[in-house]
Design a protein around this motif. Structure first.
Motif, PDB file in Angstrom:
ATOM      1  N   MET A 185       0.838  -1.179   0.000  1.00  0.00           N
ATOM      2  CA  MET A 185       0.000   0.000   0.000  1.00  0.00           C
ATOM      3  C   MET A 185       0.887   1.248   0.000  1.00  0.00           C
ATOM      4  O   MET A 185       1.910   1.294   0.661  1.00  0.00           O
ATOM      5  N   ALA A 186       0.443   2.253  -0.726  1.00  0.00           N
ATOM      6  CA  ALA A 186       1.137   3.535  -0.786  1.00  0.00           C
ATOM      7  C   ALA A 186       0.616   4.429   0.344  1.00  0.00           C
ATOM      8  O   ALA A 186      -0.431   4.155   0.933  1.00  0.00           O
ATOM      9  N   ARG A 187       1.352   5.504   0.610  1.00  0.00           N
ATOM     10  CA  ARG A 187       0.921   6.428   1.662  1.00  0.00           C
ATOM     11  C   ARG A 187       0.902   7.849   1.123  1.00  0.00           C
ATOM     12  O   ARG A 187       1.800   8.263   0.391  1.00  0.00           O
ATOM     13  N   VAL A 188      -0.140   8.595   1.519  1.00  0.00           N
ATOM     14  CA  VAL A 188      -0.295   9.990   1.110  1.00  0.00           C
ATOM     15  C   VAL A 188      -0.664  10.837   2.333  1.00  0.00           C
ATOM     16  O   VAL A 188      -1.190  10.323   3.316  1.00  0.00           O
ATOM     17  N   ARG A 189      -0.380  12.133   2.240  1.00  0.00           N
ATOM     18  CA  ARG A 189      -0.730  13.075   3.318  1.00  0.00           C
ATOM     19  C   ARG A 189      -1.820  14.007   2.807  1.00  0.00           C
ATOM     20  O   ARG A 189      -1.727  14.553   1.708  1.00  0.00           O
ATOM     21  N   TYR A 190      -2.838  14.180   3.646  1.00  0.00           N
ATOM     22  CA  TYR A 190      -3.928  15.094   3.299  1.00  0.00           C
ATOM     23  C   TYR A 190      -3.513  16.515   3.644  1.00  0.00           C
ATOM     24  O   TYR A 190      -3.102  16.816   4.769  1.00  0.00           O
ATOM     25  N   LEU A 191      -3.620  17.431   2.669  1.00  0.00           N
ATOM     26  CA  LEU A 191      -3.173  18.814   2.844  1.00  0.00           C
ATOM     27  C   LEU A 191      -4.303  19.811   3.077  1.00  0.00           C
ATOM     28  O   LEU A 191      -4.042  20.979   3.338  1.00  0.00           O
ATOM     29  N   GLY A 192      -5.538  19.347   2.975  1.00  0.00           N
ATOM     30  CA  GLY A 192      -6.677  20.265   3.090  1.00  0.00           C
ATOM     31  C   GLY A 192      -6.797  20.897   4.467  1.00  0.00           C
ATOM     32  O   GLY A 192      -6.217  20.423   5.444  1.00  0.00           O
ATOM     33  N   PRO A 193      -7.589  21.978   4.559  1.00  0.00           N
ATOM     34  CA  PRO A 193      -7.716  22.709   5.820  1.00  0.00           C
ATOM     35  C   PRO A 193      -8.738  22.101   6.789  1.00  0.00           C
ATOM     36  O   PRO A 193      -8.718  22.421   7.974  1.00  0.00           O
ATOM     37  N   GLU A 194      -9.643  21.261   6.288  1.00  0.00           N
ATOM     38  CA  GLU A 194     -10.693  20.671   7.127  1.00  0.00           C
ATOM     39  C   GLU A 194     -10.736  19.163   6.912  1.00  0.00           C
ATOM     40  O   GLU A 194     -10.350  18.679   5.854  1.00  0.00           O
ATOM     41  N   PRO A 195     -11.241  18.406   7.897  1.00  0.00           N
ATOM     42  CA  PRO A 195     -11.361  16.963   7.726  1.00  0.00           C
ATOM     43  C   PRO A 195     -12.261  16.614   6.528  1.00  0.00           C
ATOM     44  O   PRO A 195     -13.183  17.357   6.202  1.00  0.00           O
ATOM     45  N   VAL A 196     -11.944  15.514   5.868  1.00  0.00           N
ATOM     46  CA  VAL A 196     -12.774  15.030   4.752  1.00  0.00           C
ATOM     47  C   VAL A 196     -13.082  13.554   4.980  1.00  0.00           C
ATOM     48  O   VAL A 196     -12.321  12.833   5.623  1.00  0.00           O
ATOM     49  N   THR A 197     -14.215  13.121   4.446  1.00  0.00           N
ATOM     50  CA  THR A 197     -14.579  11.714   4.471  1.00  0.00           C
ATOM     51  C   THR A 197     -14.217  11.134   3.119  1.00  0.00           C
ATOM     52  O   THR A 197     -14.602  11.671   2.078  1.00  0.00           O
ATOM     53  N   VAL A 201      -1.487  11.228   7.538  1.00  0.00           N
ATOM     54  CA  VAL A 201      -0.953  10.317   6.528  1.00  0.00           C
ATOM     55  C   VAL A 201      -1.823   9.055   6.539  1.00  0.00           C
ATOM     56  O   VAL A 201      -2.085   8.493   7.607  1.00  0.00           O
ATOM     57  N   VAL A 202      -2.284   8.664   5.357  1.00  0.00           N
ATOM     58  CA  VAL A 202      -3.117   7.467   5.243  1.00  0.00           C
ATOM     59  C   VAL A 202      -2.563   6.547   4.164  1.00  0.00           C
ATOM     60  O   VAL A 202      -1.871   6.994   3.254  1.00  0.00           O
ATOM     61  N   GLU A 203      -2.890   5.266   4.295  1.00  0.00           N
ATOM     62  CA  GLU A 203      -2.510   4.294   3.278  1.00  0.00           C
ATOM     63  C   GLU A 203      -3.627   4.208   2.247  1.00  0.00           C
ATOM     64  O   GLU A 203      -4.808   4.189   2.605  1.00  0.00           O
ATOM     65  N   VAL A 204      -3.236   4.173   0.986  1.00  0.00           N
ATOM     66  CA  VAL A 204      -4.192   4.054  -0.113  1.00  0.00           C
ATOM     67  C   VAL A 204      -3.762   2.888  -0.998  1.00  0.00           C
ATOM     68  O   VAL A 204      -2.583   2.536  -1.039  1.00  0.00           O
ATOM     69  N   PRO A 205      -4.703   2.286  -1.717  1.00  0.00           N
ATOM     70  CA  PRO A 205      -4.329   1.185  -2.607  1.00  0.00           C
ATOM     71  C   PRO A 205      -3.304   1.652  -3.647  1.00  0.00           C
ATOM     72  O   PRO A 205      -3.413   2.755  -4.189  1.00  0.00           O
ATOM     73  N   ASP A 206      -2.315   0.810  -3.917  1.00  0.00           N
ATOM     74  CA  ASP A 206      -1.278   1.160  -4.885  1.00  0.00           C
ATOM     75  C   ASP A 206      -1.870   1.581  -6.222  1.00  0.00           C
ATOM     76  O   ASP A 206      -1.411   2.543  -6.839  1.00  0.00           O
ATOM     77  N   ALA A 207      -2.902   0.888  -6.662  1.00  0.00           N
ATOM     78  CA  ALA A 207      -3.501   1.167  -7.965  1.00  0.00           C
ATOM     79  C   ALA A 207      -4.184   2.535  -8.001  1.00  0.00           C
ATOM     80  O   ALA A 207      -4.412   3.089  -9.072  1.00  0.00           O
ATOM     81  N   ARG A 208      -4.504   3.115  -6.850  1.00  0.00           N
ATOM     82  CA  ARG A 208      -5.201   4.404  -6.793  1.00  0.00           C
ATOM     83  C   ARG A 208      -4.290   5.554  -6.375  1.00  0.00           C
ATOM     84  O   ARG A 208      -4.719   6.701  -6.257  1.00  0.00           O
ATOM     85  N   PHE A 209      -3.022   5.274  -6.143  1.00  0.00           N
ATOM     86  CA  PHE A 209      -2.069   6.283  -5.690  1.00  0.00           C
ATOM     87  C   PHE A 209      -2.084   7.522  -6.585  1.00  0.00           C
ATOM     88  O   PHE A 209      -2.157   8.649  -6.093  1.00  0.00           O
ATOM     89  N   GLU A 210      -2.015   7.324  -7.890  1.00  0.00           N
ATOM     90  CA  GLU A 210      -1.988   8.460  -8.833  1.00  0.00           C
ATOM     91  C   GLU A 210      -3.251   9.312  -8.729  1.00  0.00           C
ATOM     92  O   GLU A 210      -3.206  10.526  -8.934  1.00  0.00           O
ATOM     93  N   GLY A 211      -4.381   8.690  -8.397  1.00  0.00           N
ATOM     94  CA  GLY A 211      -5.635   9.430  -8.257  1.00  0.00           C
ATOM     95  C   GLY A 211      -5.610  10.411  -7.092  1.00  0.00           C
ATOM     96  O   GLY A 211      -6.358  11.382  -7.071  1.00  0.00           O
ATOM     97  N   TYR A 212      -4.766  10.154  -6.125  1.00  0.00           N
ATOM     98  CA  TYR A 212      -4.631  11.067  -4.990  1.00  0.00           C
ATOM     99  C   TYR A 212      -3.582  12.139  -5.283  1.00  0.00           C
ATOM    100  O   TYR A 212      -3.844  13.324  -5.150  1.00  0.00           O
ATOM    101  N   VAL A 213      -2.387  11.705  -5.671  1.00  0.00           N
ATOM    102  CA  VAL A 213      -1.297  12.670  -5.812  1.00  0.00           C
ATOM    103  C   VAL A 213      -1.467  13.612  -6.996  1.00  0.00           C
ATOM    104  O   VAL A 213      -0.798  14.639  -7.048  1.00  0.00           O
ATOM    105  N   CYS A 214      -2.377  13.294  -7.921  1.00  0.00           N
ATOM    106  CA  CYS A 214      -2.616  14.248  -9.006  1.00  0.00           C
ATOM    107  C   CYS A 214      -3.415  15.450  -8.498  1.00  0.00           C
ATOM    108  O   CYS A 214      -3.466  16.481  -9.153  1.00  0.00           O
ATOM    109  N   GLN A 215      -4.013  15.323  -7.327  1.00  0.00           N
ATOM    110  CA  GLN A 215      -4.740  16.429  -6.697  1.00  0.00           C
ATOM    111  C   GLN A 215      -3.765  17.152  -5.757  1.00  0.00           C
ATOM    112  O   GLN A 215      -3.858  17.054  -4.535  1.00  0.00           O
ATOM    113  N   THR A 216      -2.837  17.874  -6.341  1.00  0.00           N
ATOM    114  CA  THR A 216      -1.733  18.448  -5.575  1.00  0.00           C
ATOM    115  C   THR A 216      -2.160  19.462  -4.517  1.00  0.00           C
ATOM    116  O   THR A 216      -1.406  19.717  -3.579  1.00  0.00           O
TER     117      THR A 216
END
Length: 74
Positions: A1-13, A27-42
């Motif tokens: 699993m990949a890991r990403v950090r949420y940068l937003g100002p408020e909690p999200v579901t 920092v949360v773990e996300v499925p490897d196949a969906r990693f790009e779907g998160y990090v493209c939202q810089t």
């Protein structure tokens, strides 16, 4: 699993994570196949640990044996 950090100002579901609420700077773990779907939202996510890639091993070529030695002529 990949890991990403949420940068937003408020909690999200995040439905993809089982409707988990993610806090700012968490920092949360996300499925490897969906990693790009998160990090493209810089503006919202940044990469912490990229998906692991299984290195494809290239087999070592078999040693070639030399051709039979030429026979000596009489």
């Amino acid at each position: 699993m990949a890991r990403v950090r949420y940068l937003g100002p408020e909690p999200v579901t995040v439905p993809e994570l089982g409707n988990r609420e993610v806090q700012p700077d968490e920092v949360v773990e996300v499925p490897d196949a969906r990693f790009e779907g998160y990090v493209c939202q810089t503006a919202n996510w940044e990469a912490v640990e990229e998906p692991r890639t299984e290195e494809t091993e290239t087999p070592t070529p078999a040693l070639r044996k030399s051709a039979a030695k030429p026979q000596k002529g009489d």
